[in-house]
Design a protein around this motif. Structure first.
Motif, PDB file in Angstrom:
ATOM      1  N   HIS A 109       0.834  -1.196   0.000  1.00 42.11           N
ATOM      2  CA  HIS A 109       0.000   0.000   0.000  1.00 42.11           C
ATOM      3  C   HIS A 109       0.877   1.258   0.000  1.00 42.11           C
ATOM      4  CE1 HIS A 109      -2.869  -3.014   1.379  1.00 42.11           C
ATOM      5  NE2 HIS A 109      -3.831  -2.177   1.067  1.00 42.11           N
ATOM      6  N   GLY A 110       0.529   2.191  -0.858  1.00 40.16           N
ATOM      7  CA  GLY A 110       1.245   3.464  -0.927  1.00 40.16           C
ATOM      8  C   GLY A 110       2.383   3.506  -1.922  1.00 40.16           C
ATOM      9  N   TYR A 112       1.929   2.131   4.620  1.00 44.20           N
ATOM     10  CA  TYR A 112       1.944   3.575   4.382  1.00 44.20           C
ATOM     11  C   TYR A 112       2.930   4.267   5.321  1.00 44.20           C
ATOM     12  CZ  TYR A 112      -2.297   3.411   1.455  1.00 44.20           C
ATOM     13  OH  TYR A 112      -3.208   3.172   0.450  1.00 44.20           O
ATOM     14  N   TYR A 162       4.405   8.323   4.879  1.00 45.77           N
ATOM     15  CA  TYR A 162       3.149   9.078   4.972  1.00 45.77           C
ATOM     16  C   TYR A 162       2.770   9.321   6.432  1.00 45.77           C
ATOM     17  CZ  TYR A 162       2.400   7.446   0.124  1.00 45.77           C
ATOM     18  OH  TYR A 162       2.525   7.160  -1.208  1.00 45.77           O
TER      19      TYR A 162
END
Length: 258
Positions: A134-135, A174, A179
């Motif tokens: 993810h990300g 993430y 992030y």
């Protein structure tokens, strides 16, 4: 670089990430901003200032989506956009499309602060539909825009019990990419046991300032998170929020002042 040339560059660099969108190219420069097209709709960005309740200094901005039908200009509720995709891959494309649109517009937003962050929502179905890493894709897009993951705070809804393991792995992915993390409080009920500890968010977002009365502020403070609520640009209300333990205030234009 002129905005139109920059948008063409982004379209060319990352067309594979938006292959499921029904518009080609996915992003179009219109005047001093960027719009996106999807399923007969035009998507546009706006931003709300996020300020400190104590100092009034700008902490960053939260992105907002507005949509309208291309053929007749009828405005629709933003949440209606996410009722359209059916397949998981199409949904991933759409959620990423919206966040990229906001990032592109934030680059040219006049009130943007170099030290501020951009708050973006991530739809729960996007989390569930992506198996791993993810990300990663969004990081590549951001870097092409001249932004870093550290300049982005991603806001997540809490997951259902059966999906928590996947949700925690996604948030961890993430986090490792740099992030910032924000958690939307699900409602008047307390945050789930272990959620704050598992996600270590920078921000806990309340649905209304009144919810601060029902939040374990000491627990949130120990995690290092800030508490955010929304309201009008009114000094008295921001001062009241500060005394209630709310750190950040998302300014909502048009809300009445009490």
């Amino acid at each position: 670089m002129p905005l139109s040339d920059f948008v063409r560059y982004i379209n060319a660099q990352h067309s594979a990430f938006f292959a499921g969108a029904d518009a080609s190219p996915p992003f179009v420069a219109e005047g001093r901003s960027v719009v996106a097209r999807f399923s007969g709709l035009q998507l546009e960005s706006s931003f709300r200032a996020v300020v400190s309740t104590l100092t009034g200094e700008t902490h960053g901005h939260a992105a907002r989506l507005s949509i309208k039908q291309i053929d007749d200009g009828t405005k629709l509720k933003p949440e209606s956009l996410f009722t359209r995709p059916c397949a998981s891959e199409e949904f991933i494309t759409l959620d990423r499309l919206v966040r990229t649109l906001h990032a592109l517009n934030y680059l040219h937003y006049p009130s943007r602060s170099a030290a501020g962050t951009l708050l973006l929502k991530v739809h729960p179905r996007h989390i569930a539909s992506v198996a791993k890493d993810h990300g990663l894709a969004f990081e590549g897009i951001l870097r092409s825009c001249g932004l870093q993951p550290a300049q982005i705070v991603l806001a997540f809804d809490t997951a259902r019990e059966s999906e928590k393991s996947h949700f925690f792995r996604a948030v961890g992915s993430y986090r490792r990419r740099g992030y910032g993390i924000a958690i939307n409080r699900p409602g008047p009920e307390s945050l789930d046991d272990g959620l704050i500890e598992a996600t270590t968010p920078e921000i806990v977002i309340l649905r209304s300032p009144e919810e601060a009365r029902h939040l374990d502020l000491d627990r949130v403070r120990r995690s290092g998170a800030l508490v955010m609520a929304s309201g009008p640009d009114d000094a008295r209300q921001k001062n009241t929020a500060a005394h209630a333990g709310i750190d950040l205030w998302q300014v909502e234009p048009g809300l009445p002042k009490h």
